[in-house]
Design a protein around this motif. Structure first.
Motif, PDB file in Angstrom:
ATOM      1  N   ARG A 101       8.641  96.475  38.599  1.00  0.00           N
ATOM      2  CA  ARG A 101       7.460  97.139  39.129  1.00  0.00           C
ATOM      3  C   ARG A 101       7.689  98.631  39.372  1.00  0.00           C
ATOM      4  O   ARG A 101       6.826  99.451  39.102  1.00  0.00           O
ATOM      5  N   VAL A 102       8.865  99.002  39.925  1.00  0.00           N
ATOM      6  CA  VAL A 102       9.072 100.394  40.336  1.00  0.00           C
ATOM      7  C   VAL A 102       9.953 101.174  39.376  1.00  0.00           C
ATOM      8  O   VAL A 102       9.926 102.407  39.374  1.00  0.00           O
ATOM      9  N   GLN A 109      16.261  98.448  45.381  1.00  0.00           N
ATOM     10  CA  GLN A 109      17.173  97.946  46.408  1.00  0.00           C
ATOM     11  C   GLN A 109      16.536  98.035  47.796  1.00  0.00           C
ATOM     12  O   GLN A 109      16.563  97.075  48.581  1.00  0.00           O
ATOM     13  N   ASP A 110      15.942  99.188  48.090  1.00  0.00           N
ATOM     14  CA  ASP A 110      15.321  99.382  49.403  1.00  0.00           C
ATOM     15  C   ASP A 110      14.166  98.409  49.619  1.00  0.00           C
ATOM     16  O   ASP A 110      14.027  97.817  50.695  1.00  0.00           O
ATOM     17  N   LEU A 111      13.334  98.238  48.582  1.00  0.00           N
ATOM     18  CA  LEU A 111      12.170  97.370  48.728  1.00  0.00           C
ATOM     19  C   LEU A 111      12.575  95.896  48.760  1.00  0.00           C
ATOM     20  O   LEU A 111      11.895  95.079  49.391  1.00  0.00           O
ATOM     21  N   VAL A 144       4.851  94.250  49.337  1.00  0.00           N
ATOM     22  CA  VAL A 144       5.711  95.387  49.670  1.00  0.00           C
ATOM     23  C   VAL A 144       5.549  96.488  48.619  1.00  0.00           C
ATOM     24  O   VAL A 144       5.452  97.679  48.953  1.00  0.00           O
ATOM     25  N   VAL A 145       5.514  96.104  47.358  1.00  0.00           N
ATOM     26  CA  VAL A 145       5.347  97.087  46.289  1.00  0.00           C
ATOM     27  C   VAL A 145       3.975  97.751  46.379  1.00  0.00           C
ATOM     28  O   VAL A 145       3.839  98.971  46.197  1.00  0.00           O
ATOM     29  N   ASP A 147       2.181  98.214  49.042  1.00  0.00           N
ATOM     30  CA  ASP A 147       2.244  99.170  50.149  1.00  0.00           C
ATOM     31  C   ASP A 147       3.005 100.422  49.746  1.00  0.00           C
ATOM     32  O   ASP A 147       2.634 101.545  50.122  1.00  0.00           O
ATOM     33  N   HIS A 148       4.069 100.239  48.974  1.00  0.00           N
ATOM     34  CA  HIS A 148       4.893 101.370  48.557  1.00  0.00           C
ATOM     35  C   HIS A 148       4.125 102.310  47.634  1.00  0.00           C
ATOM     36  O   HIS A 148       4.217 103.536  47.751  1.00  0.00           O
ATOM     37  N   THR A 149       3.395 101.769  46.718  1.00  0.00           N
ATOM     38  CA  THR A 149       2.689 102.595  45.740  1.00  0.00           C
ATOM     39  C   THR A 149       1.311 103.027  46.227  1.00  0.00           C
ATOM     40  O   THR A 149       0.667 103.848  45.585  1.00  0.00           O
ATOM     41  N   LYS A 150       0.856 102.438  47.365  1.00  0.00           N
ATOM     42  CA  LYS A 150      -0.466 102.748  47.914  1.00  0.00           C
ATOM     43  C   LYS A 150      -1.579 102.426  46.921  1.00  0.00           C
ATOM     44  O   LYS A 150      -2.633 103.052  46.922  1.00  0.00           O
ATOM     45  N   SER A 151      -1.314 101.447  46.084  1.00  0.00           N
ATOM     46  CA  SER A 151      -2.303 101.047  45.101  1.00  0.00           C
ATOM     47  C   SER A 151      -2.040  99.604  44.720  1.00  0.00           C
ATOM     48  O   SER A 151      -0.905  99.164  44.684  1.00  0.00           O
ATOM     49  N   SER A 152      -3.113  98.865  44.418  1.00  0.00           N
ATOM     50  CA  SER A 152      -2.962  97.477  43.982  1.00  0.00           C
ATOM     51  C   SER A 152      -2.795  97.376  42.474  1.00  0.00           C
ATOM     52  O   SER A 152      -2.656  96.292  41.934  1.00  0.00           O
ATOM     53  N   ARG A 153      -2.835  98.531  41.777  1.00  0.00           N
ATOM     54  CA  ARG A 153      -2.666  98.503  40.325  1.00  0.00           C
ATOM     55  C   ARG A 153      -1.244  98.134  39.973  1.00  0.00           C
ATOM     56  O   ARG A 153      -0.285  98.583  40.583  1.00  0.00           O
TER      57      ARG A 153
END
Length: 245
Positions: A101-102, A109-111, A144-145, A147-153
């Motif tokens: 995803r990232v 690792q952090d996520l 979590v992802v 929230d991290h990307t601030k997008s549901s895409r």
């Protein structure tokens, strides 16, 4: 990158029977995970995708499910070792999902660590449903992802630099280099799919989740996942038309 664990619970004969001997080695998150794309290649080449787990995963046996159930029950009482065993069992599938995803090792690792911290906090409210809980962990990772990307895409951002660097190794067999380039081309094609299609084939064929697990993670019915999977595979076939599959 292990999550902070709850208080220790005294070791008893019953706990030893559930936990068994200590793991020989912990799960490391220091490098890019290996992405097995063979099942996805088979689907694109026209093979019939299986309904169950793919990508090297298999349905857990009744004995394994009972072991997981017992670990969950112990972890819900604050047993740190039991939660550690759950971590070791599911960290790879969570880490691979987040990494795809990232597209960056340190962020993944952090996520991953954050995912297991959230799982630890959510575990007291978890209700055992009699099935493997891989999808439960991946669902937390998905949130979590988001929230991290601030997008549901869904954004497939594979770190292809790792592949390119590996291809420059002088001692790498020619066949291995070609396989890496081929896999890189497939991942590029996946990244060009519609977001839900990309996530569907990643969960099914890279993560190895079953149709039911994929439906649970995506919040869809199994039939909807089947249709998404079919459209995604057809789109990949068109994108890779004329290439050696």
């Amino acid at each position: 990158m292990r999550p902070r664990r709850p208080r220790l619970v005294p070791v008893t004969a019953a706990r030893r029977a559930v936990l068994g001997p200590p793991a020989l080695s912990g799960a490391g998150l220091s490098a890019s995970p290996v992405l097995d794309l063979r099942v996805l290649w088979m689907a694109v080449a026209g093979g019939e995708p299986p309904a169950g787990p793919t990508g090297g995963r298999r349905d857990p046996s009744p004995e394994e499910l009972e072991q997981v159930r017992a670990l969950v029950a112990l972890a819900q009482t604050g047993d740190s070792e039991a939660f550690g065993r759950l971590y070791e069992r599911y960290v790879d599938v969570v880490y691979r999902y987040i990494y795809v995803r990232v597209g960056a090792v340190h962020t993944a690792q952090d996520l991953t660590s954050e995912t297991f911290m959230k799982a630890l906090r959510a575990l007291p409210g978890f209700t055992w449903q009699g099935k493997d809980i891989a999808a439960w962990f991946v669902t937390i990772a998905r949130n979590v992802v988001v929230d991290h990307t601030k997008s549901s895409r869904f954004r497939l951002e594979v770190a292809t630099a790792d592949m390119r660097d590996a291809d420059t190794e002088v001692d790498a067999p020619d066949g291995e280099v070609l396989d890496r380039l081929r896999d890189q081309r497939l991942l590029q094609a996946v990244s060009q799919l519609k977001p839900e299609q990309a996530e569907c084939v990643t969960l099914r064929f890279v993560q190895g989740l079953s149709l039911a697990e994929t439906a649970e993670v995506m919040g869809k019915k199994e039939n909807a996942v089947k249709q998404l999977q079919l459209r995604a595979v057809r789109a990949l076939q068109r994108a890779l038309e004329g290439e050696d599959l």
